[in-house]
Each structure stands twice: as C-alpha cells, then as structure tokens.
Design a protein around this motif. Sequence first.
Motif, mmCIF file in Angstrom:
data_model
loop_
_atom_site.group_PDB
_atom_site.id
_atom_site.type_symbol
_atom_site.label_atom_id
_atom_site.label_comp_id
_atom_site.label_asym_id
_atom_site.label_seq_id
_atom_site.Cartn_x
_atom_site.Cartn_y
_atom_site.Cartn_z
ATOM 1 N N THR A 128 17.411 -11.826 9.607
ATOM 2 C CA THR A 128 16.793 -12.003 11.409
ATOM 3 C C THR A 128 18.444 -12.278 11.154
ATOM 4 N N ASP A 129 19.575 -12.908 11.234
ATOM 5 C CA ASP A 129 20.567 -13.156 11.052
ATOM 6 C C ASP A 129 20.941 -12.499 11.899
ATOM 7 N N LYS A 130 21.491 -10.783 11.838
ATOM 8 C CA LYS A 130 21.980 -10.128 12.841
ATOM 9 C C LYS A 130 21.182 -10.341 14.436
ATOM 10 N N LEU A 131 19.937 -10.090 14.208
ATOM 11 C CA LEU A 131 19.177 -10.440 15.559
ATOM 12 C C LEU A 131 18.829 -11.361 16.634
ATOM 13 N N GLN A 132 19.565 -12.462 15.375
ATOM 14 C CA GLN A 132 19.259 -14.024 15.998
ATOM 15 C C GLN A 132 20.548 -13.424 17.328
ATOM 16 N N GLN A 133 21.810 -13.351 16.647
ATOM 17 C CA GLN A 133 22.860 -12.852 17.698
ATOM 18 C C GLN A 133 22.522 -11.988 19.035
ATOM 19 N N HIS A 134 22.027 -11.690 18.823
ATOM 20 C CA HIS A 134 21.096 -10.412 19.958
ATOM 21 C C HIS A 134 20.277 -11.413 20.791
ATOM 22 N N SER A 135 19.269 -11.145 20.072
ATOM 23 C CA SER A 135 17.672 -11.366 20.598
ATOM 24 C C SER A 135 16.969 -12.836 20.188
ATOM 25 N N SER A 136 17.079 -14.337 20.397
ATOM 26 C CA SER A 136 17.032 -14.815 19.652
ATOM 27 C C SER A 136 15.292 -15.205 19.311
ATOM 28 N N HIS A 137 14.804 -14.524 20.740
ATOM 29 C CA HIS A 137 13.202 -14.941 21.066
ATOM 30 C C HIS A 137 12.577 -13.208 19.855
ATOM 31 N N ARG A 138 13.234 -12.052 19.987
ATOM 32 C CA ARG A 138 12.851 -11.095 19.080
ATOM 33 C C ARG A 138 12.906 -11.925 17.172
ATOM 34 N N ALA A 139 13.869 -12.263 17.277
ATOM 35 C CA ALA A 139 14.901 -13.153 16.069
ATOM 36 C C ALA A 139 13.321 -14.046 15.471
ATOM 37 N N HIS A 140 13.031 -14.869 16.349
ATOM 38 C CA HIS A 140 12.153 -16.112 15.708
ATOM 39 C C HIS A 140 10.526 -14.717 16.106
ATOM 40 N N LYS A 141 10.218 -14.283 16.986
ATOM 41 C CA LYS A 141 8.928 -13.235 16.588
ATOM 42 C C LYS A 141 9.500 -12.599 15.395
ATOM 43 N N LEU A 142 10.003 -12.214 14.781
ATOM 44 C CA LEU A 142 10.226 -11.409 13.972
ATOM 45 C C LEU A 142 10.120 -12.526 12.585
ATOM 46 N N ARG A 143 10.840 -13.260 12.333
ATOM 47 C CA ARG A 143 10.054 -14.688 11.422
ATOM 48 C C ARG A 143 8.708 -15.352 11.359
ATOM 49 N N GLU A 144 8.118 -14.860 12.389
ATOM 50 C CA GLU A 144 7.207 -15.381 12.560
ATOM 51 C C GLU A 144 6.146 -14.120 11.490
ATOM 52 N N ALA A 145 6.285 -12.877 12.130
ATOM 53 C CA ALA A 145 5.652 -12.021 11.729
ATOM 54 C C ALA A 145 5.762 -11.292 10.160
ATOM 55 N N ILE A 146 6.826 -11.847 9.296
ATOM 56 C CA ILE A 146 7.451 -11.519 8.331
ATOM 57 C C ILE A 146 6.070 -12.580 6.930
ATOM 58 N N GLY A 147 5.988 -14.364 8.156
ATOM 59 C CA GLY A 147 5.824 -15.268 7.835
ATOM 60 C C GLY A 147 4.372 -15.470 7.428
ATOM 61 N N ASP A 148 3.891 -14.444 7.981
ATOM 62 C CA ASP A 148 1.954 -14.268 8.598
ATOM 63 C C ASP A 148 1.797 -13.189 7.761
ATOM 64 N N ILE A 149 2.671 -12.215 6.447
ATOM 65 C CA ILE A 149 1.881 -11.163 5.969
ATOM 66 C C ILE A 149 1.433 -11.616 4.672
ATOM 67 N N GLU A 150 0.279 -10.908 4.049
ATOM 68 C CA GLU A 150 -0.743 -12.111 3.510
ATOM 69 C C GLU A 150 -0.159 -11.016 2.697
ATOM 70 N N PHE A 151 -0.675 -8.984 2.604
ATOM 71 C CA PHE A 151 -1.048 -8.971 2.294
ATOM 72 C C PHE A 151 0.261 -7.374 2.436
ATOM 73 N N ILE A 152 0.103 -6.590 1.596
ATOM 74 C CA ILE A 152 0.493 -5.189 2.001
ATOM 75 C C ILE A 152 0.231 -4.045 1.199
ATOM 76 N N GLY A 153 0.716 -2.929 1.639
ATOM 77 C CA GLY A 153 -0.313 -1.409 1.268
ATOM 78 C C GLY A 153 1.026 -0.464 1.393
ATOM 79 N N ASP A 154 0.054 -0.083 0.751
ATOM 80 C CA ASP A 154 0.536 2.223 0.090
ATOM 81 C C ASP A 154 -0.695 2.560 1.105
ATOM 82 N N MET A 155 -0.623 4.040 2.139
ATOM 83 C CA MET A 155 -0.999 5.134 2.186
ATOM 84 C C MET A 155 -0.694 6.152 1.083
ATOM 85 N N VAL A 156 -1.833 6.635 0.880
ATOM 86 C CA VAL A 156 -1.609 7.612 0.039
ATOM 87 C C VAL A 156 -2.517 8.413 -0.155
ATOM 88 N N ASN A 157 -1.858 9.725 0.654
ATOM 89 C CA ASN A 157 -2.249 11.258 1.036
ATOM 90 C C ASN A 157 -3.641 11.739 -0.288
#
Length: 173
Positions: A128-157
């Motif tokens: 998020t460092d590069k994003l922080q230089q352009h938009s601290s608000h977006r960088a903060h939201k991205l950090r929160e979103a990454i922190g909130d991830i508890e599960f990951i998944g794949d969608m297989v056709n």
Amino acid sequence: MMIGKNAQGAMRLSQIVMPDDDEGLIRFFEVAPGEFDFSPIAEHRRIARIGNELRSSAQASLPIYMFKQPIIDEPGRFEILSATDAEFKNETERRRFFEHAMLQEQCSVKIVISKAAKLPIHFVDSVTDKLQQHSSHRAHKLREAIGDIEFIGDMVNITRESTEMFIDQINRR
C-alpha cells in the motif's frame, strides 16, 4: 475470491477477481452489455453454508448450477437462475431445473474456500506504500480490506462435468 466478515460477524463475499483467460466464464455473468451479476456466488445463505463447513474443516466447497435466460420485457437483458444440491426439495424439482437449464446458456462452478493466512503487516505496508503517496484514504481502506479477509477461494468452472450430470438426471425418468 476473498471473504471477510461484516460488523455483525456474518461472512460476506468482499471481492471476486477473474482472469482474462476464461472469457466464457466472464461472459456468462454478463447480463447486459457491460453489466455483470455475481449474486449467485455471493448469496448470503450459500456463503453461510460454506462458513459452517469451515468450522470443522480447513477447506469447503459448494457446486452452484446456473443458467441464464432472457428477460421477456427487456430485450438484450438476462437473468441468472441458480441452485445448489441442498436447495432442491426433491428429485422432481432437480430434474425440472436441469431440463430448463439444458435449453438455456448454462454454467456451473465449484466454489472452493479455505482459511486465509494473515499477511504480515510489513507486507501489507509494502503493497500500500505507493497508493499512500497518491491517496491516503484509499490506502487506508485497502489496508482495512486486507485485514478483514478471513477466507480465500477459487471459482472452478465445472460446466462440462455438470452438463453430463444434467443429462444423466434427465434420462433417469
């Protein structure tokens, strides 16, 4: 797919990322030019069902059968109808769904979800460092979103496999 929890602690789909190389799958979810509908994947009851499985296992999966049909009153627009194995009340309902699906554009996917490893904070900061230089608000939201991830998944056709199953179901009459 990334799954987090909302303020009440319920699981919710927070992000779907699809590769460009599976255009058939992407095209299926297009319900009007440039408009996509991923609601069959993001349904709360389906996400909750996967969450219940994850309580006792490191990984859970859920096949979702779908077909796309035109909306009669709206030329060029489609709706996606979907079901999972647990949602069929009986074999007759299941057979009817498959019979109707065979007459439409269809797609089936298997959602495979596992618990996400928490990323080290220094890794999140480096992303998020590069994003922080352009938009601290977006960088903060991205950090929160990454922190909130508890599960990951794949969608297989799994359309090919499910089509064979549809045909078997219809022929069992």
